[in-house]
Structure formats: structure tokens, C-alpha cells
Design an enzyme around this catalytic site. Structure first.
Site, short mmCIF file in Angstrom:
data_model
loop_
_atom_site.label_atom_id
_atom_site.label_comp_id
_atom_site.label_asym_id
_atom_site.label_seq_id
_atom_site.Cartn_x
_atom_site.Cartn_y
_atom_site.Cartn_z
CG ASP A 162 -1.83 1.05 1.72
OD1 ASP A 162 -1.90 1.09 0.44
OD2 ASP A 162 -1.88 1.51 2.31
CD GLU A 408 -0.17 -6.33 7.12
OE1 GLU A 408 -0.98 -6.14 6.21
OE2 GLU A 408 -0.49 -5.56 7.89
CE1 TYR A 461 -4.05 -0.16 10.29
CE2 TYR A 461 -3.45 -1.65 9.58
CZ TYR A 461 -3.11 -0.17 10.11
OH TYR A 461 -2.37 -0.11 9.32
CD GLU A 498 1.20 -1.14 9.12
OE1 GLU A 498 -0.15 -1.24 9.13
OE2 GLU A 498 1.98 -2.04 8.68
C1 BDP Z 1 -1.23 -2.40 6.35
C2 BDP Z 1 -0.15 -2.79 5.93
C3 BDP Z 1 0.15 -0.94 5.64
C4 BDP Z 1 -0.47 -0.32 5.12
C5 BDP Z 1 -2.18 -0.43 6.07
C6 BDP Z 1 -3.58 0.63 5.57
O1 BDP Z 1 0.83 -3.29 6.75
O2 BDP Z 1 1.06 -0.91 4.51
O3 BDP Z 1 -1.12 1.11 4.38
O4 BDP Z 1 -2.22 -1.84 6.17
O5 BDP Z 1 -4.23 0.27 4.95
O6 BDP Z 1 -2.16 -4.08 6.54
O7 BDP Z 1 -3.22 1.31 6.07
#
Ligand code: BDP
Length: 586
Positions: A162, A408, A461, A498
Site C-alpha cells: 500500500d 504482513e 485495525y 500498526e
Molecule cells: C497494513 C499495511 C500497510 C498499510 C496499512 C493500511 O501493513 O502497509 O498501509 O495496512 O491499510 O495492512 O493503511
């Protein structure tokens, strides 16, 4: 080869500036001998920087394929008796380099340096020409992997990461000299014994016959704390009352070798070293024997106009913002960052999770053909080469405390098990002094790879991709349960590497709605509440430090907006909240 350095025995010239640039859409450059002279239709382009955003041409911005760079440079006559080296900090993704029409380098990998000794190809006291043929295509054998597809006769990249596939000469280009007998490599590993520091060293000399090497270790004031003449290529030095390196006191000693050929000194190299230890013990990460909690961000090398290119002012600003926010760490997501950034991390005391370019090793949704090429042997071979090259470049940085071998990957895929067993074994073989990790996002029960690593690094997330718009108990419970499941299965410390929410700066909503600054702030408050209850969590790195460019997609608003800073480095509301939170954590 060690990072280029200037001193009495080594001269250095930078070749950064305005080069000439041409696309080679038909891939015919080599056949037509483009390496022997600058093409007429070339345009000016700045180095270092990505080429993509420097012009008004959509074709150049979105280009996938072969491209050429040229520059002319002068070599002094006095360099004739020396070895002259040509060094590239990074060119994305693969490159061939010619000096005065003669091929000198072939390299693969977009984020690590490469070099060659070019004395035999140079015209001394005259002008010379460098031609670089770069190519930003990715394949089943490249790391990161990708796949080129042709649409309406134009090459496009099917990528599984991404961020924008910026390309070009991204980092400084240098020309430097050494004598013909020189210091090729130094390896430092440090330890602590009471109040003493132990510096284990090893060095490699090129053409070492009849050479004597002297060692001096200097403190910050330039005072020697150790001197010895005629040392052997491997040894250990004890520094009494040593000042250990840490984020609060990033104390650097200078480890200086001088090489003598009979009575004459012919080479010298001084390396900044920090004496410190890193260990995982139970649920804790120990720096110099004391538990440390990581605060901070995952980053990108990304900015307006320069793309992925190194810019010193931007680098300084980013470090100041990290300091301002009370970050004590960052991850080099999703590829190794410039040498210059790693040096700065040493000097300013940042704890770095140093990541290989192994990102996008998954087939999520968009390209079933890609699934077939995942985890093949050639991909593995390139991956192992990247581990070795990254280790060789960054092994001496005290700031590097953890190696991350991937981001990932498809960890639920059965093939991932054998693949990452091998990757982890090679990384451990290279370096037994630092913990290793693989950043994963899988479901705890199906994760085939975290077992091979010392730390579980999780990208999660909740409240964004999972339970979007929900900042209530449900999200809090889901996050809490997921962390517990991971811990209960692997019994290893966890870093949340993250978590984040896209936020368009200036967009407000009360009660909070997704994409508003209020939502991002509340999202981080919720995560903070959960993380504070987990004793096995040893760090939190938000996604992302700043907004960054991606390929165009319906879910992206001119790029990924999960930055706590905007792309031009202004804080969003959440940055102020995190600054307060992290003040209490470091
Ligand atoms: C994660 C990835 C990262 C993406 C992020 C996103 O590691 O590179 O930019 O999601 O979706 O899965 O913002």
C-alpha cells in the site's frame, strides 16, 4: 564495503545534482547502445529523488518499465594512483551502471546500496560519463514481489503493498577513493560487564599483505579511551566506566582503525559505535538489562515532489517531530531506509525495528495469479540475499534493536511455514545479538510463522477495517481478546506495530465519525486503554507517522491518510494526544 567516508586517506565527491533522464518504453536501450552517450530527448531530473513527481507528465508519474539516467563528472588527475569507487545509496528496483560506456555494476533490490571499483574505466583529469539503466518492474523473484501486466500495450504493476511504487535514483551517488590496500569491513558487537563495556570487533582488509593496523577508541570529546598498535583482525576491548548507549543518552564512541604499510599510513576508517545490549527476557524487551517500552510510529520514505528520495531537511524535520511526539522508536516500514537516516537514529537515540523490503507477500483479493508465485524458491533466494545485505549494511548501528524480516506475509498459508522457518534461521545465523520478528496480521489460531521469532509484531485495525465506525466496548473487547489470544498461543512479548485510522486533516465531527480528526484521536485513546492492561505488550507504533502516497484506489484519498502528521508534516489532533500519552511511557 563500508559507507563512504572522507579523511586524509579517502577523498570523496558527491555526484548529486541535475542528471538527464529518459524513458525506455520499448526496452531497446541496451540493444541500441544508449549507455555510451546521453540521448537527445532526455530531460533534466534531480538526484536523489524519485522521477515520478518531478514533471507534469502522467506517463512519467505512473511509469512501469526501464528508464535511463546520465551524468557527466570530472575526475582529478591526482586520483590516478588510487582505487576509485562509485557508490549508489539506492536505485529502485534494479540497475545496471556504465562508466564511459563500460558496464561496471548490475544490481537488484531497490533500497540498499551497491558499488564498484571503477578506476580502470575512468579518464583522469577529464570529463567522464555515467549511464544508469534502472527498472521498477517487480516479479515473482523480486523482493518485494509483484507482477507486471500489460493493459492497452502499457506495462502496469500488480502490487500487493500500500504505497506508491516510486522509482529512480533515490539516494546519494558518491565517488570516493581508497588506497589499493584498504579497510573493507568492520563488525562490532558489544556487551556489558558491570560498569564496563565490551567491544568485540572484527575487520577485513583488502590486499592485506604486510599491513599493520592500529586501533584507537575515542570518547565524545575526542579523548582516547583505548589505544593499541598492531592489532589482530579479531579481538575484544574493555572500556571501564563505559557510557552505555540509550535513547536518553545516545553516547557514541569512535572506533578508529589506521592501516600502515611499513612506515606509511595508507588508510583510516572511524566508525561511530554505541555500547549497548538488547535481549528478550520473558515478556520484556531489555535494553542494557532494563525493560524498555517502545513508543512511536511506523514510517515511510515519502514526501511531495521528491517521492522516496532522501532529503536532508525532511529527515531532520522528521526526527524533530518524532522527538516532539515523545516517540522513542520507529520501524523502517516497509524497506531499509537511507544510511543517513540510520546514522541519525544512532546520534539521536532512536530504537529502530529495521525491516527488509519483504512486503506484499500476500494475494489478498485482487490477483489470483499472484497466489501461484508466492513463496517460490527464487523469491526465497532473493529474500535471503536481502537479509544478508541488510545485515551487512546495518549491523553496526546501535539504534537497530530488532530485525523485522517481513511485513504482513500470507502467514495463514501453509507454504509460509517452511519459508519463514528458513528465513528466521538465516537471520539468526547472521546475528545472534538482536531479537528477530516478523510483522503479521493473521488470525492467532492460523498463524504459521510467529513461532519462529522472538517477538510477535502485530498489525491490527479494530475500529477501522474491522468494526469500522465503532469506538465502543465491542471494539475494545475485540482488540483485547485478539491480543490475549496471540499471547496465550505464543507466550512471547507483543508489539502492536500498526494500528490507525485514515484522517483527512481539517475534517471534524462531534460525535466522532470515521475520517475526522476526532475519530482518530478517540481511536488512539481506545487503543491506549486496552494496551495499558496488557503486561506482555512491549510497544506501540502507530500507523503511520505521516500521510503518504499510494496507488490510486477508491479507499485512498490522494494517498493513505493514516498519518498522525499530514504529508507536509503538520500535526493532527491525535498527534497532540499521543505526545501526552507517550510522555508518561518513556
Ligand atoms: C497494513 C499495511 C500497510 C498499510 C496499512 C493500511 O501493513 O502497509 O498501509 O495496512 O491499510 O495492512 O493503511
Amino acid at each position: 564495503m563500508l559507507f563512504p567516508q572522507e579523511n586524509t586517506y579517502r577523498e570523496l565527491k558527491t555526484l548529486d545534482g541535475i542528471w538527464s533522464f529518459c524513458l525506455d518504453e520499448k526496452d531497446s536501450g541496451i540493444k541500441q547502445g544508449w549507455y555510451s552517450g546521453v540521448r537527445e530527448n532526455c530531460i533534466p531530473i534531480a538526484v536523489p529523488a524519485s522521477f515520478n513527481d518531478q514533471t507534469q507528465e502522467q506517463k512519467i508519474r505512473d511509469y512501469t518499465g526501464t528508464y535511463w539516467y546520465y551524468t557527466r563528472f570530472f575526475v582529478p588527475q591526482s586520483w590516478e594512483s588510487r582505487f576509485v569507487w562509485l557508490w549508489f545509496g539506492a536505485v529502485h528496483y534494479s540497475a545496471k551502471v556504465w562508466v564511459n560506456g563500460k558496464l561496471v555494476i548490475t544490481n537488484k533490490g531497490g533500497s540498499l546500496p551497491f558499488w564498484a571499483e571503477v578506476s580502470g574505466k575512468l579518464k583522469f583529469g577529464q570529463e567522464n560519463l555515467i549511464a544508469v539503466m534502472g527498472n521498477n518492474e517487480l516479479s515473482s523473484e523480486s523482493i518485494p514481489p509483484g507482477r507486471v501486466i500489460i493493459e492497452d500495450g502499457v506495462k502496469k504493476l500488480s502490487q500487493h503493498f500500500d504505497f506508491f511504487n516510486y522509482a529512480g535514483i533515490h539516494r546519494p551517488v558518491k565517488l570516493f577513493t581508497t588506497s589499493k590496500k584498504f579497510i573493507e569491513d568492520i563488525t562490532i558487537k558489544t556487551d556489558i560487564s558491570g560498569s564496563a563495556g565490551i567491544v568485540n570487533y572484527e575487520f577485513l582488509l583488502k590486499n592485506n599483505k604486510g599491513l599493520k593496523v592500529n586501533l584507537k577508541i575515542l570518547d565524545k570529546k575526542g579523548q582516547p579511551v583505548f589505544i593499541k598498535t598492531n592489532i589482530s583482525t579479531k579481538g575484544a576491548v574493555r572500556i571501564e566506566n563505559c557510557k552505555f548507549w540509550s535513547p536518553k543518552n545516545p553516547y557514541l564512541y569512535k572506533f578508529c582503525l589506521t592501516v600502515n604499510d611499513r612506515q606509511t599510513t595508507i588508510d583510516e576508517y572511524c566508525l561511530n559505535i554505541g555500547v549497548r545490549t538488547v535481549k528478550v527476557s520473558g515478556n520484556k524487551l531489555l535494553l542494557n538489562g532494563k525493560p524498555v517500552y517502545l513508543t512511536g510510529c511506523a514510517k515511510h520514505e515519502d514526501f511531495h515532489i521528491i517521492g522516496r528520495g532522501l532529503n536532508n531537511a525532511l529527515m531532520v524535520k522528521d526526527f524533530n517531530l518524532l522527538k516532539w511526539s515523545n516517540s522513542n522508536s520507529f520501524r523502517t516500514s516497509h524497506y531499509p531506509y537511507a544510511d543517513e537516516i540510520m546514522d541519525m537514529a544512532d546520534k539521536l537515540g532512536f530504537l529502530v525495528i529495521d525491516e527488509t523490503p519483504a512486503v506484499g507477500m500476500n494475494e489478498w483479493g485482487s490477483d489470483p495469479v499472484f497466489d501461484k508465485i508466492l513463496f517460490n524458491n527464487k523469491m526465497l533466494a532473493t529474500h535471503l540475499t536481502m537479509l544478508k545485505e541488510l545485515y551487512r549494511r546495518d549491523k553496526n548501528h546501535p539504534s537497530v534493536i530488532i530485525w523485522s524480516v517481513t511485513n504482513e506475509p500470507e502467514a495463514e498459508d501453509k507454504r509460509a511455514r517452511a519459508y519463514f522457518k528458513k528465513v528466521s534461521a538465516v537471520m539468526r545465523q547472521l546475528d545472534s545479538t538482536r531479537p528477530i520478528t516478523a510483522v503479521v496480521t493473521s488470525k492467532p489460531a492460523y498463524d504459521n510463522i510467529s513461532q519462529f521469532f522472538d517477538i510477535v509484531s502485530l498489525n491490527k485495525y479494530f475500529g477501522w477495517y474491522v468494526l469500522p465506525g465503532d469506538l465502543n466496548k465491542k471494539t475494545e473487547n475485540a482488540l483485547s481478546a485478539e491480543l490475549d489470544k496471540y499471547y496465550n498461543r505464543f507466550k512471547k512479548p507483543i508489539i502492536l506495530t500498526e494500528f490507525g485510522a485514515d484522517t483527512v486533516a481539517g475534517m471534524h465531527s462531534d460525535p466522532p465519525m470515521m475520517f475526522s480528526e476526532e475519530y482518530q484521536q478517540e481511536y488512539y485513546k481506545l487503543h491506549g486503554r486496552v494496551l495499558d492492561t496488557k503486561k506482555y505488550v512491549i510497544g506501540e507504533q502507530v500507523w503511520n507517522f505521516a500521510d503518504f502516497m499510494t496507488k490510486q484506489e477508491t479507499r485512498r484519498v490522494m494517498g493513505n491518510r493514516k498519518g498522525i502528521f499530514t504529508r507536509d508534516r503538520q500535526p493532527k489532533m491525535a498527534a497532540h494526544f499521543l505526545k501526552q500519552r507517550w510522555m508518561k511511557k518513556i
